[in-house]
Design a protein around this motif. Structure first.
Motif, PDB file in Angstrom:
ATOM      1  N   ALA A  25       0.719  -1.135   0.041  1.00  0.00           N
ATOM      2  CA  ALA A  25      -0.004   0.018  -0.020  1.00  0.00           C
ATOM      3  C   ALA A  25       0.738   1.070   0.074  1.00  0.00           C
ATOM      4  CB  ALA A  25      -0.978   0.042   1.117  1.00  0.00           C
ATOM      5  N   TRP A  26       2.074   1.326   0.814  1.00  0.00           N
ATOM      6  CA  TRP A  26       2.969   2.298   0.853  1.00  0.00           C
ATOM      7  C   TRP A  26       3.397   2.586  -0.675  1.00  0.00           C
ATOM      8  CZ3 TRP A  26       8.203   2.723   0.264  1.00  0.00           C
ATOM      9  CH2 TRP A  26       8.612   3.995   0.466  1.00  0.00           C
ATOM     10  N   ARG A  27       3.968   1.577  -1.178  1.00  0.00           N
ATOM     11  CA  ARG A  27       4.587   1.680  -2.610  1.00  0.00           C
ATOM     12  C   ARG A  27       3.388   2.145  -3.486  1.00  0.00           C
ATOM     13  NH1 ARG A  27       9.028   2.532  -4.092  1.00  0.00           N
ATOM     14  NH2 ARG A  27       8.867   1.449  -5.884  1.00  0.00           N
ATOM     15  N   THR A  28       2.246   1.718  -3.555  1.00  0.00           N
ATOM     16  CA  THR A  28       1.348   2.000  -4.228  1.00  0.00           C
ATOM     17  C   THR A  28       0.936   3.562  -4.118  1.00  0.00           C
ATOM     18  OG1 THR A  28       0.268  -0.051  -4.255  1.00  0.00           O
ATOM     19  CG2 THR A  28      -1.114   1.753  -5.185  1.00  0.00           C
ATOM     20  N   LEU A  29       0.936   4.083  -2.800  1.00  0.00           N
ATOM     21  CA  LEU A  29       0.735   5.424  -2.517  1.00  0.00           C
ATOM     22  C   LEU A  29       2.090   6.469  -3.032  1.00  0.00           C
ATOM     23  CD1 LEU A  29      -0.894   5.579   0.929  1.00  0.00           C
ATOM     24  CD2 LEU A  29      -1.777   6.134  -1.300  1.00  0.00           C
ATOM     25  N   ALA A  30       3.052   5.904  -2.930  1.00  0.00           N
ATOM     26  CA  ALA A  30       4.257   6.700  -3.393  1.00  0.00           C
ATOM     27  C   ALA A  30       4.235   6.745  -4.882  1.00  0.00           C
ATOM     28  CB  ALA A  30       5.438   5.828  -2.671  1.00  0.00           C
ATOM     29  N   SER A  31       3.972   5.662  -5.632  1.00  0.00           N
ATOM     30  CA  SER A  31       3.940   5.750  -6.870  1.00  0.00           C
ATOM     31  C   SER A  31       2.797   6.665  -7.318  1.00  0.00           C
ATOM     32  CB  SER A  31       3.430   3.912  -7.578  1.00  0.00           C
ATOM     33  OG  SER A  31       3.397   4.182  -8.995  1.00  0.00           O
ATOM     34  N   GLN A  32       1.545   6.382  -6.742  1.00  0.00           N
ATOM     35  CA  GLN A  32       0.497   7.322  -7.291  1.00  0.00           C
ATOM     36  C   GLN A  32       1.048   8.780  -7.004  1.00  0.00           C
ATOM     37  OE1 GLN A  32      -2.671   6.015  -5.073  1.00  0.00           O
ATOM     38  NE2 GLN A  32      -3.445   4.513  -6.645  1.00  0.00           N
ATOM     39  N   ARG A  33       1.829   9.154  -6.043  1.00  0.00           N
ATOM     40  CA  ARG A  33       2.199  10.451  -5.634  1.00  0.00           C
ATOM     41  C   ARG A  33       3.151  10.885  -6.844  1.00  0.00           C
ATOM     42  NH1 ARG A  33       3.399   9.225  -0.060  1.00  0.00           N
ATOM     43  NH2 ARG A  33       1.725   9.207   1.172  1.00  0.00           N
ATOM     44  N   ALA A  34       4.074  10.061  -7.235  1.00  0.00           N
ATOM     45  CA  ALA A  34       5.019  10.309  -8.265  1.00  0.00           C
ATOM     46  C   ALA A  34       4.346  10.402  -9.679  1.00  0.00           C
ATOM     47  CB  ALA A  34       5.941   9.192  -8.392  1.00  0.00           C
ATOM     48  N   GLN A  35       3.272   9.883  -9.979  1.00  0.00           N
ATOM     49  CA  GLN A  35       2.387   9.842 -11.010  1.00  0.00           C
ATOM     50  C   GLN A  35       1.602  11.244 -10.941  1.00  0.00           C
ATOM     51  OE1 GLN A  35      -0.116   6.426 -11.314  1.00  0.00           O
ATOM     52  NE2 GLN A  35       1.451   5.192 -12.291  1.00  0.00           N
ATOM     53  N   ILE A  36       1.119  11.632  -9.905  1.00  0.00           N
ATOM     54  CA  ILE A  36       0.379  12.900  -9.586  1.00  0.00           C
ATOM     55  C   ILE A  36       1.464  13.797  -9.912  1.00  0.00           C
ATOM     56  CG2 ILE A  36      -0.602  14.456  -8.058  1.00  0.00           C
ATOM     57  CD1 ILE A  36      -2.192  11.915  -7.025  1.00  0.00           C
ATOM     58  N   ARG A  37       2.830  13.944  -9.456  1.00  0.00           N
ATOM     59  CA  ARG A  37       3.562  15.101  -9.845  1.00  0.00           C
ATOM     60  C   ARG A  37       4.103  15.073 -11.216  1.00  0.00           C
ATOM     61  NH1 ARG A  37       6.172  13.146  -5.026  1.00  0.00           N
ATOM     62  NH2 ARG A  37       7.430  11.725  -6.319  1.00  0.00           N
ATOM     63  N   GLU A  38       4.074  13.844 -11.669  1.00  0.00           N
ATOM     64  CA  GLU A  38       4.663  14.042 -13.263  1.00  0.00           C
ATOM     65  C   GLU A  38       3.293  14.518 -14.062  1.00  0.00           C
ATOM     66  OE1 GLU A  38       5.529  10.041 -14.195  1.00  0.00           O
ATOM     67  OE2 GLU A  38       7.262  10.013 -13.199  1.00  0.00           O
ATOM     68  N   GLN A  39       2.220  14.059 -13.706  1.00  0.00           N
ATOM     69  CA  GLN A  39       0.700  14.767 -14.379  1.00  0.00           C
ATOM     70  C   GLN A  39       0.726  16.073 -14.182  1.00  0.00           C
ATOM     71  OE1 GLN A  39      -2.256  12.268 -12.903  1.00  0.00           O
ATOM     72  NE2 GLN A  39      -2.046  10.745 -14.393  1.00  0.00           N
ATOM     73  N   ARG A  40       1.144  16.798 -12.996  1.00  0.00           N
ATOM     74  CA  ARG A  40       0.995  18.115 -12.973  1.00  0.00           C
ATOM     75  C   ARG A  40       2.035  18.815 -13.594  1.00  0.00           C
ATOM     76  NH1 ARG A  40       0.138  18.079  -6.328  1.00  0.00           N
ATOM     77  NH2 ARG A  40      -2.310  17.839  -6.257  1.00  0.00           N
ATOM     78  N   GLN A  41       3.173  18.349 -13.504  1.00  0.00           N
ATOM     79  CA  GLN A  41       4.333  18.953 -14.383  1.00  0.00           C
ATOM     80  C   GLN A  41       4.047  18.650 -16.001  1.00  0.00           C
ATOM     81  OE1 GLN A  41       8.096  16.902 -13.927  1.00  0.00           O
ATOM     82  NE2 GLN A  41       9.105  18.278 -15.497  1.00  0.00           N
ATOM     83  N   PHE A  42       3.593  17.615 -16.476  1.00  0.00           N
ATOM     84  CA  PHE A  42       3.082  17.501 -17.822  1.00  0.00           C
ATOM     85  C   PHE A  42       1.926  18.504 -18.105  1.00  0.00           C
ATOM     86  CE2 PHE A  42      -0.131  15.948 -20.927  1.00  0.00           C
ATOM     87  CZ  PHE A  42       0.959  15.580 -21.939  1.00  0.00           C
TER      88      PHE A  42
END
Length: 199
Positions: A25-42
């Motif tokens: 669950a922690w890895r999934t949350l970390a991965s989602q946070r990274a994806q959200i950061r990338e999406q915001r940057q995009f």
């Protein structure tokens, strides 16, 4: 001797699986946070690109809007007066303004003002090829409602003292074929005229 009760195997297995699930669950949350950061940057980059594209489209639209107006030429010169001993003219007593529509569409409601208040004394329609030449042209009325492609006009101011001539430079006004009103002054400054107030 009493020992520590370490529990049974199912409890241990449950604890291991719970720890594994928590880590997943922690890895999934970390991965989602990274994806959200990338999406915001995009999204930020795309927004910047869209803003640039909008600005380029606005500039292109403005260039298209000005294209016909930039093809209208005005040549204004002081004329008349008396020659001095060297044959040079001084004390000019009027303006002669030649206007040519070099665009491929007509312009409308063509008129000249000298200073802020003076209107032309005479207006002549001349062939476009006589723009620089001496052709006096055919008298017409002002404002000239339609000036076709390649056609030209000659405006003469009233006759004044040389000071009045100097202080009342000509400004051309006309509508392009899209109905936009433009002004062109004797120094070559082209501007879109503000809309006239509605009565």
């Amino acid at each position: 001797m009493s020992g520590i009760d370490w529990g049974d195997a199912p409890t241990w297995l449950g604890a291991v699986f719970a720890a594994g699930a928590a880590w997943a669950a922690w890895r999934t949350l970390a991965s989602q946070r990274a994806q959200i950061r990338e999406q915001r940057q995009f999204i930020g980059e795309q927004s910047a690109n869209l803003a640039l594209e909008r600005e380029e489209l606005r500039a292109a639209a403005a260039a298209r809007r000005e294209a016909q107006a930039k093809c209208v030429q005005m040549n204004a010169r002081k004329a008349g007066g008396l020659p001095n001993l060297d044959g040079q003219i001084f004390n000019h007593d009027h303006w002669e303004v030649r206007v040519r529509n070099s665009s491929d569409a007509p312009i409308h409601d063509v008129d000249i003002r000298f200073g802020t208040a003076y209107l032309p004394g005479e207006v002549f329609e001349i062939p476009g090829v006589a723009f620089e030449g001496p052709n006096p042209g055919e008298r017409t009325s002002r404002p000239v409602h339609l000036l076709g492609p390649g056609r030209a006009l000659r405006f003469l101011s009233q006759r004044w003292s040389s000071t009045v001539v100097h202080n009342n430079r000509p400004t051309l006004s006309f509508n392009d074929n899209a109905g936009v009103r433009w002004t062109l002054d004797s120094r070559g400054k082209l501007e879109e005229a503000p809309p006239e107030p509605q009565a």
